[in-house]
Design a protein around this motif. Structure first.
Motif, PDB file in Angstrom:
ATOM      1  N   ARG A   4       3.728   1.374  -7.974  1.00 17.53           N
ATOM      2  CA  ARG A   4       3.659   2.830  -8.052  1.00 17.53           C
ATOM      3  C   ARG A   4       3.875   3.302  -9.477  1.00 17.53           C
ATOM      4  O   ARG A   4       4.736   2.799 -10.190  1.00 17.53           O
ATOM      5  CB  ARG A   4       4.745   3.467  -7.182  1.00 17.53           C
ATOM      6  CG  ARG A   4       4.456   3.425  -5.727  1.00 17.53           C
ATOM      7  CD  ARG A   4       5.515   4.156  -4.912  1.00 17.53           C
ATOM      8  NE  ARG A   4       5.630   5.542  -5.334  1.00 17.53           N
ATOM      9  CZ  ARG A   4       6.767   6.097  -5.711  1.00 17.53           C
ATOM     10  NH1 ARG A   4       7.884   5.431  -5.709  1.00 17.53           N
ATOM     11  NH2 ARG A   4       6.794   7.366  -6.082  1.00 17.53           N
ATOM     12  N   ASN A   5       3.075   4.282  -9.860  1.00 17.04           N
ATOM     13  CA  ASN A   5       3.230   4.906 -11.165  1.00 17.04           C
ATOM     14  C   ASN A   5       2.400   6.187 -11.146  1.00 17.04           C
ATOM     15  O   ASN A   5       1.184   6.131 -11.283  1.00 17.04           O
ATOM     16  CB  ASN A   5       2.767   3.981 -12.281  1.00 17.04           C
ATOM     17  CG  ASN A   5       2.940   4.602 -13.644  1.00 17.04           C
ATOM     18  OD1 ASN A   5       3.244   5.783 -13.777  1.00 17.04           O
ATOM     19  ND2 ASN A   5       2.733   3.808 -14.675  1.00 17.04           N
ATOM     20  N   PRO A   6       3.040   7.322 -10.970  1.00 16.69           N
ATOM     21  CA  PRO A   6       2.301   8.586 -10.892  1.00 16.69           C
ATOM     22  C   PRO A   6       1.466   8.895 -12.140  1.00 16.69           C
ATOM     23  O   PRO A   6       0.536   9.685 -12.086  1.00 16.69           O
ATOM     24  CB  PRO A   6       3.395   9.636 -10.704  1.00 16.69           C
ATOM     25  CG  PRO A   6       4.573   8.892 -10.213  1.00 16.69           C
ATOM     26  CD  PRO A   6       4.462   7.507 -10.767  1.00 16.69           C
ATOM     27  N   GLU A   7       1.779   8.260 -13.250  1.00 18.12           N
ATOM     28  CA  GLU A   7       1.057   8.489 -14.497  1.00 18.12           C
ATOM     29  C   GLU A   7      -0.152   7.563 -14.656  1.00 18.12           C
ATOM     30  O   GLU A   7      -0.929   7.726 -15.587  1.00 18.12           O
ATOM     31  CB  GLU A   7       2.000   8.271 -15.690  1.00 18.12           C
ATOM     32  CG  GLU A   7       3.284   9.067 -15.620  1.00 18.12           C
ATOM     33  CD  GLU A   7       3.065  10.557 -15.789  1.00 18.12           C
ATOM     34  OE1 GLU A   7       2.297  10.932 -16.686  1.00 18.12           O
ATOM     35  OE2 GLU A   7       3.661  11.327 -15.023  1.00 18.12           O
ATOM     36  N   ASP A   8      -0.283   6.580 -13.770  1.00 19.56           N
ATOM     37  CA  ASP A   8      -1.325   5.553 -13.889  1.00 19.56           C
ATOM     38  C   ASP A   8      -2.446   5.829 -12.895  1.00 19.56           C
ATOM     39  O   ASP A   8      -2.194   6.115 -11.732  1.00 19.56           O
ATOM     40  CB  ASP A   8      -0.711   4.175 -13.615  1.00 19.56           C
ATOM     41  CG  ASP A   8      -1.627   3.031 -13.978  1.00 19.56           C
ATOM     42  OD1 ASP A   8      -2.833   3.250 -14.197  1.00 19.56           O
ATOM     43  OD2 ASP A   8      -1.127   1.892 -14.025  1.00 19.56           O
ATOM     44  N   TYR A   9      -3.673   5.746 -13.371  1.00 21.98           N
ATOM     45  CA  TYR A   9      -4.819   6.017 -12.503  1.00 21.98           C
ATOM     46  C   TYR A   9      -5.646   4.766 -12.239  1.00 21.98           C
ATOM     47  O   TYR A   9      -6.782   4.855 -11.798  1.00 21.98           O
ATOM     48  CB  TYR A   9      -5.686   7.140 -13.104  1.00 21.98           C
ATOM     49  CG  TYR A   9      -4.905   8.427 -13.160  1.00 21.98           C
ATOM     50  CD1 TYR A   9      -4.703   9.179 -12.018  1.00 21.98           C
ATOM     51  CD2 TYR A   9      -4.326   8.860 -14.338  1.00 21.98           C
ATOM     52  CE1 TYR A   9      -3.959  10.342 -12.044  1.00 21.98           C
ATOM     53  CE2 TYR A   9      -3.579  10.025 -14.379  1.00 21.98           C
ATOM     54  CZ  TYR A   9      -3.396  10.766 -13.232  1.00 21.98           C
ATOM     55  OH  TYR A   9      -2.652  11.916 -13.259  1.00 21.98           O
ATOM     56  N   PHE A  15      -3.441   3.319  -5.238  1.00 26.20           N
ATOM     57  CA  PHE A  15      -3.213   2.863  -3.871  1.00 26.20           C
ATOM     58  C   PHE A  15      -1.715   2.871  -3.559  1.00 26.20           C
ATOM     59  O   PHE A  15      -1.288   3.384  -2.522  1.00 26.20           O
ATOM     60  CB  PHE A  15      -3.812   1.469  -3.673  1.00 26.20           C
ATOM     61  CG  PHE A  15      -3.269   0.731  -2.487  1.00 26.20           C
ATOM     62  CD1 PHE A  15      -3.309   1.283  -1.222  1.00 26.20           C
ATOM     63  CD2 PHE A  15      -2.714  -0.529  -2.629  1.00 26.20           C
ATOM     64  CE1 PHE A  15      -2.808   0.605  -0.125  1.00 26.20           C
ATOM     65  CE2 PHE A  15      -2.216  -1.217  -1.545  1.00 26.20           C
ATOM     66  CZ  PHE A  15      -2.254  -0.650  -0.292  1.00 26.20           C
ATOM     67  N   ALA A  16      -0.911   2.322  -4.447  1.00 23.42           N
ATOM     68  CA  ALA A  16       0.540   2.277  -4.221  1.00 23.42           C
ATOM     69  C   ALA A  16       1.117   3.690  -4.129  1.00 23.42           C
ATOM     70  O   ALA A  16       1.967   3.955  -3.268  1.00 23.42           O
ATOM     71  CB  ALA A  16       1.215   1.491  -5.338  1.00 23.42           C
ATOM     72  N   ASN A  17       0.654   4.576  -4.984  1.00 24.91           N
ATOM     73  CA  ASN A  17       1.135   5.962  -4.932  1.00 24.91           C
ATOM     74  C   ASN A  17       0.786   6.610  -3.591  1.00 24.91           C
ATOM     75  O   ASN A  17       1.625   7.264  -2.964  1.00 24.91           O
ATOM     76  CB  ASN A  17       0.536   6.782  -6.074  1.00 24.91           C
ATOM     77  CG  ASN A  17       1.027   6.349  -7.435  1.00 24.91           C
ATOM     78  OD1 ASN A  17       2.114   5.803  -7.563  1.00 24.91           O
ATOM     79  ND2 ASN A  17       0.212   6.564  -8.450  1.00 24.91           N
TER      80      ASN A  17
END
Length: 63
Positions: A4-9, A15-17
């Motif tokens: 998860r990483n809200p800043e990563d696209y 998918f993790a987000n």
């Protein structure tokens, strides 16, 4: 969930987000088949199962 990483696209991070916010996602499940079945039937946020396959490889590398 470790990806998860809200800043990563990147696809695995997205998918993790999305899985994190999916109330029904079996977060404690450790069996590929069970997770795969859930995603195929319940995850409109996952555009391709290849993304899950990539995430699974990363998950196994952490063990």
């Amino acid at each position: 969930m470790t990806q998860r990483n809200p800043e990563d696209y990147e696809p695995v991070a997205e998918f993790a987000n999305n899985a994190f916010y999916d109330q029904g996602f079996p977060k404690q499940e450790t069996h590929f088949d069970e997770l795969s079945k859930y995603l195929e039937e319940n995850a409109p946020y996952l555009p391709s199962m290849t993304i899950f396959d990539d995430a699974w490889v990363l998950y196994q590398a952490q063990d």
